[in-house]
Scaffold this motif. Structure first.
Motif, short mmCIF file in Angstrom:
data_model
loop_
_atom_site.label_atom_id
_atom_site.label_comp_id
_atom_site.label_asym_id
_atom_site.label_seq_id
_atom_site.Cartn_x
_atom_site.Cartn_y
_atom_site.Cartn_z
N GLY A 121 0.79 -1.23 0.00
CA GLY A 121 0.00 0.00 0.00
C GLY A 121 0.82 1.27 0.00
O GLY A 121 0.27 2.37 0.01
N SER A 122 2.15 1.13 -0.01
CA SER A 122 3.01 2.32 -0.03
C SER A 122 2.70 3.18 -1.25
O SER A 122 2.62 4.40 -1.16
N ARG A 123 2.52 2.50 -2.38
CA ARG A 123 2.34 3.24 -3.63
C ARG A 123 1.05 4.05 -3.57
O ARG A 123 1.06 5.25 -3.87
N GLU A 124 -0.03 3.42 -3.13
CA GLU A 124 -1.31 4.10 -3.10
C GLU A 124 -1.25 5.28 -2.12
O GLU A 124 -1.74 6.37 -2.40
N TYR A 125 -0.59 5.05 -1.00
CA TYR A 125 -0.49 6.10 0.01
C TYR A 125 0.27 7.31 -0.53
O TYR A 125 -0.17 8.46 -0.40
N LEU A 126 1.40 7.03 -1.16
CA LEU A 126 2.23 8.12 -1.67
C LEU A 126 1.51 8.87 -2.79
O LEU A 126 1.60 10.10 -2.89
N ALA A 127 0.79 8.11 -3.62
CA ALA A 127 0.12 8.75 -4.76
C ALA A 127 -0.89 9.79 -4.30
O ALA A 127 -1.17 10.75 -5.02
N GLN A 128 -1.41 9.64 -3.09
CA GLN A 128 -2.40 10.59 -2.61
C GLN A 128 -1.78 11.88 -2.07
O GLN A 128 -2.49 12.86 -1.85
N GLN A 129 -0.50 11.86 -1.80
CA GLN A 129 0.11 13.02 -1.16
C GLN A 129 0.28 14.15 -2.17
O GLN A 129 0.80 13.93 -3.26
N PRO A 130 -0.11 15.36 -1.81
CA PRO A 130 -0.08 16.46 -2.78
C PRO A 130 1.34 16.90 -3.17
O PRO A 130 1.51 17.53 -4.19
N ASP A 131 2.33 16.60 -2.34
CA ASP A 131 3.68 17.08 -2.64
C ASP A 131 4.61 15.93 -3.03
O ASP A 131 5.82 16.05 -2.89
N VAL A 132 4.04 14.85 -3.51
CA VAL A 132 4.87 13.70 -3.90
C VAL A 132 4.69 13.43 -5.38
O VAL A 132 3.57 13.44 -5.89
N SER A 133 5.82 13.22 -6.06
CA SER A 133 5.78 12.68 -7.42
C SER A 133 6.31 11.26 -7.31
O SER A 133 7.34 11.03 -6.69
N LEU A 134 5.59 10.34 -7.95
CA LEU A 134 5.90 8.93 -7.70
C LEU A 134 6.14 8.19 -9.01
O LEU A 134 5.37 8.32 -9.97
#
Lengths: 558, 347
Positions: B91-104
């Protein structure tokens, strides 16, 4: 006020000053883009006592800064006839005390010009070694952008002995460009009939902003107080130190009028010092002493560092350590072979921490047989031998404040020999040949003993050669075993005196020498087997026990 | 690069300087090739502004750590996170994708063959890091620098800029709990150093790499406990995580060293101290046990995952890294007094 970046902060400061009744003339660097400049001007448009002077493109170390200052100063004098003093500040300056306190201060020092102005012979701060040469050489290349050409050209002129003539009557002085001059002096400088000639001269001086007013004030001022009212500290590269939020208390206590330079995002500082003034004028003298200390410590840390520390951002080349280790320590060679319970005795008598052979082959013999020591140093011989020097410097560093003593001998890892020999912190005491005593007492297979003896003697001879080399800086004392046992307490007392200054601690007991009866015979046996034991000195081959050896010698110690 | 004469007697000639130049070009080309392994999940790099502080990281299955990690670095003042997710399934990917200041970005490719993620990050930095201060850390590394409790990271980078310093060193400091490492499970969002509060203060050894000019630091609890018989294989602790990036730079081996090698001179050679920080390493938490087993199975780590093998062996036995000389972490000033980091001339 000279500004080039963080204009919103400059605007805040200008507004603060104007609100307290001071007219402000602002020079904005010509490199600031027009929209930004216009926004800045608009932001201050509501204040009639803030003016903007003609803009120059400013480059560090060039005449443009003086030109900007001149333009601003002329504007102040012309447009605000009531002004009695002119104070230069930058956009990164922050007034620490209410203007009224500054006015009161200036009133108390009537007619005084506060401008740091030091002759070139006396300045200690010029970085790069250019002081009087700032005035006598030519500097066509910008230092910041064309460093290489700048340096070469200076060298070339030195070689060709180029010297510009300094105008008559001008004695070069240097100082901070943040000054506070009286109207009289400033007007005199700006309306000097020789000004065109002087300007033409200073135009080619290097860093004229630190020289122009500082030199000319000497011609026109009646009373110069050679210091700046602006608190401004420089680091070892000649770059101003920056103040942050956590300097708030330090700045408050400094009682300086203006500080430079402030980090533009130091919100707390701006909020605290630009708050409306509170009570009536305080009369405290500026006292930057405390801040001076903080910053001079920083410079020292950057240039000298902490002696004996090896870490990720301090890893000195050999002989540049400024202290190979951080504290004095003692190395004993041959003592615990010769005295029974020497380590315990030494710990009781001299204090400090007495380890065994910390470079022993099997494991590190920390005091008390500990497995781990200060700083989580492991007793693993493999870890220690991976970098014996680091092991030793770590041990000494980790136990700052407690003297370390340890045993050393030819059976140990010899890798640190050179290091301790060249370390002025080391006190090395050697009883040469004492390693033979345990052999003598071991009663093991003689031919094996003989081989071991030959090996140890060779190792110790090599070690002693190092200790006797001209590069040795440690405090070294070497006795042969024969000399030492003849009179063991006197050398011991000397060593102790060095560790614990006399009178602090009186030894109450003497260490016991091991029984050496038959040792001479043992040596003779080694000789008979074809080995040549030399490091012990002259031991009689007879079996006679030497009487003084076994006599308790407490009397000598008291 | 001009040929540099090595100081301290070891002459480094034009040839090796040229060799390093070629090496740097090779690493950059390699990073360029490896770009195809990355596919963007969310690309918010358009929001990066001129002065933004960027953080780059590669991770795999770190969902539990992410909330605190992001919070810690947001509070320091990181403006944008650029993350490569190496095949997480927790779930790391899904969590990070939601963050407004993260490019993944995500990849299933081999971590090992991307030189433990260096190639991927070199590419992202080449692309997005140019002209920015870039911090490259793992999700279990927490940067501590002088005055970090009162001054944001931007104060440091502004000061470094003003001092014409391009890179900032921060040694890896292994933190561990007292008692078995899995005695106190780490909860999501928790400060890991509430559990792993201890460290070794004075058993580090340093040697100098004369080719790359970086220091090689080893020691700490890992050397003490896992590599006491074979110290040469103890992991390197020297790191240079914060660099004012230029597209021509390249990390060579993790963040241990860079090219051009002038960037590796984060230490003073003439007795003075330069400013430096520490990366507090929250590796030794209960998560390590599972991780060690998984990494052993995958074999995607350095030196045949020898490190993880050693952990598995030793931790099964003693389970405690703590000793009576372990130091309990208080703050950066403590680290500075102990000589693990320095303020240099920043005051």
């Amino acid at each position: 006020m000279l500004c080039h970046t963080a204009l919103h902060r400059a605007a805040q400061v200008a507004r603060h000053l104007a609100a307290q009744g001071a007219p402000v003339v602002i020079h904005v660097d010509g490199q600031v883009p027009r929209p930004q400049h216009e926004r800045f001007v608009r932001a201050l448009a509501d204040l009639p006592r803030i003016r903007f002077c003609r803009r120059f493109r400013c480059e560090w170390g060039t005449w443009s800064l003086v030109a900007a200052t001149q333009a601003a100063a002329e504007m102040v004098l012309a447009e605000f006839p009531e002004v009695s003093h002119v104070y230069t500040v930058s956009g990164a300056c922050l007034p620490l005390r209410p203007l009224a306190e500054l006015e009161a201060y200036l009133a108390r020092h009537r007619g005084m010009d506060f401008i740091e102005s030091v002759t070139t012979e006396d300045v200690g701060w010029t970085v790069g070694g250019l002081d009087i040469e700032r005035f006598t050489l030519f500097f066509p290349f910008p230092w910041r952008r064309r460093r290489w050409l700048f340096d070469r050209f200076v060298t070339l002129q030195r070689r060709l002995r180029v010297r510009r003539a300094i105008p008559e009557g001008v004695v070069p002085h240097l100082g901070s460009q943040w000054w506070c001059l009286t109207r009289r002096t400033l007007a005199a400088i700006l309306s000097d009939p020789r000004r065109p000639a002087l300007d033409a001269y200073f135009r080619r001086v290097w860093i004229p902003d630190e020289a122009y007013f500082q030199t000319l004030a000497r011609l026109h001022s009646h009373r110069i107080e050679s210091r700046s009212l602006t608190l401004s500290k420089f680091d070892f590269q000649g770059k101003p130190h920056i103040f942050y939020d956590d300097h708030l208390q330090l700045l408050r206590r400094s009682d300086c009028f203006v500080a430079r330079k402030i980090w533009p995002e130091a919100e707390r500082l701006y909020r605290a010092f630009l708050a409306p003034a509170g009570t009536g004028p305080a009369l405290a003298e500026p006292n930057p002493g405390k801040i001076d200390k903080v910053f001079s410590r920083a410079v020292e840390r950057r240039t000298k560092g902490r002696p004996g520390l090896y870490m990720q951002s301090r890893f000195p080349n050999e002989n540049w350590e400024n202290g190979k280790t951080c504290a004095p320590y003692s190395v004993f060679e041959g003592f615990c072979e010769l005295f029974e319970g020497f380590e315990g005795w030494l710990a009781r008598t001299a204090g400090g921490r007495v380890h065994g052979h910390i470079f022993a082959p099997g494991r590190v013999e920390f005091a008390g047989g500990e497995r781990v020591w200060n700083g989580a140093l492991s007793d693993s011989a493999a870890l220690r031998d991976y970098n014996p020097r680091a092991f030793l410097t770590n041990l000494i560093w980790n136990t700052r404040g407690e003297r370390q003593c340890f045993q050393f001998g030819p059976a140990d890892n010899q890798a640190v020999s050179w290091f301790i020999a060249t370390d002025p912190n080391a006190q090395i005491s050697v009883v040469s040949g004492a390693w033979a005593v345990p052999l003598f007492r071991s009663k093991a297979n003689f031919s094996e003993l003989r081989r071991t003896a030959a090996r140890l003697q060779k190792v110790e001879a090599g070690h002693l050669e190092i200790l006797r080399s001209p590069w040795t800086k440690a405090r070294v004392r070497i006795w042969t075993l024969a000399d030492f046992v003849e009179n063991p307490m006197e050398p011991l007392q000397t060593i102790l005196d060095e560790i614990v200054p006399r009178g602090l601690r009186r030894p109450t007991e003497a260490p016991r020498l091991v029984d050496l009866t038959g040792f001479g015979r043992f040596l003779q046996q080694l000789r008979n087997e074809g080995m040549q034991p030399v490091l012990m000195g002259d031991f009689p081959a007879s079996d006679l026990p030497a009487p003084p050896l076994r006599r308790p010698v407490a009397a000598r110690l008291s | 690069m001009v040929a540099v004469a090595g100081r301290g007697g070891q002459a480094v000639g034009i040839l090796s300087a040229y060799g390093l130049r070629l090496a740097r070009k090779r690493w950059r080309f390699r990073a360029f090739r490896k770009r195809r392994e990355l596919s963007a999940v969310v690309d918010r790099t358009g929001r990066i502004r001129g002065r933004d502080l960027l953080l780059f990281s590669t991770l795999r299955n770190e969902r539990l750590r992410l909330p605190y990690f992001l919070r810690y670095y947001r509070e320091l003042g990181i403006d944008h996170f650029l993350v490569v997710d190496n095949g997480s399934d927790d779930g790391s990917r899904e969590y990070l994708a939601q963050q407004p200041d993260v490019s993944l970005w995500t990849t299933e490719a081999s971590y090992k063959r991307a030189r433990f993620g260096v190639d991927w990050l070199n590419w992202l930095q080449m692309r997005h890091g140019h002209g920015h201060w870039c911090l490259v850390v793992d999700p279990d590394e927490f940067l501590v620098y002088p005055f970090c409790d009162t001054r944001p990271l931007r104060a440091l980078t502004d000061w470094l800029d003003a001092s014409s310093i391009r890179s900032f060193g921060a040694m890896l400091l292994d933190m561990y709990p007292k008692g078995p490492i899995d005695a106190q499970p780490y909860r999501e969002g928790q400060d890991p150093f509430e559990i792993a509060a201890w460290f070794d203060s004075g058993n580090y050894t340093i040697s100098r790499n004369w080719l790359y000019n970086n220091l090689w630091i080893q020691g700490g609890p890992r050397a003490r406990m896992f590599f006491a018989d074979d110290p040469a294989r103890a992991p390197a602790l020297n790191k240079i995580p914060l660099v004012k990036w230029h597209r021509s730079y390249a990390y060579v081996s993790s963040t241990h060293m860079l090219l051009p090698r002038g960037l590796n001179l984060v230490y003073d050679e003439w007795g003075g101290e330069k400013a430096s920080g520490c990366l507090l390493h929250a590796k030794f938490l209960h998560t390590l046990t599972g991780k060690a087993e998984e990494e052993l199975r995958r074999g995607q780590h350095y030196a045949g995952s020898a490190e993880y093998r050693a952990y598995a062996a030793t931790l099964a036995e003693t389970r405690d890294l703590w000793c009576k000389w372990s130091e309990k972490y208080i703050n950066w000033r403590q680290l500075e007094i102990l000589g693990l980091m320095s303020k240099g001339n920043w005051a």
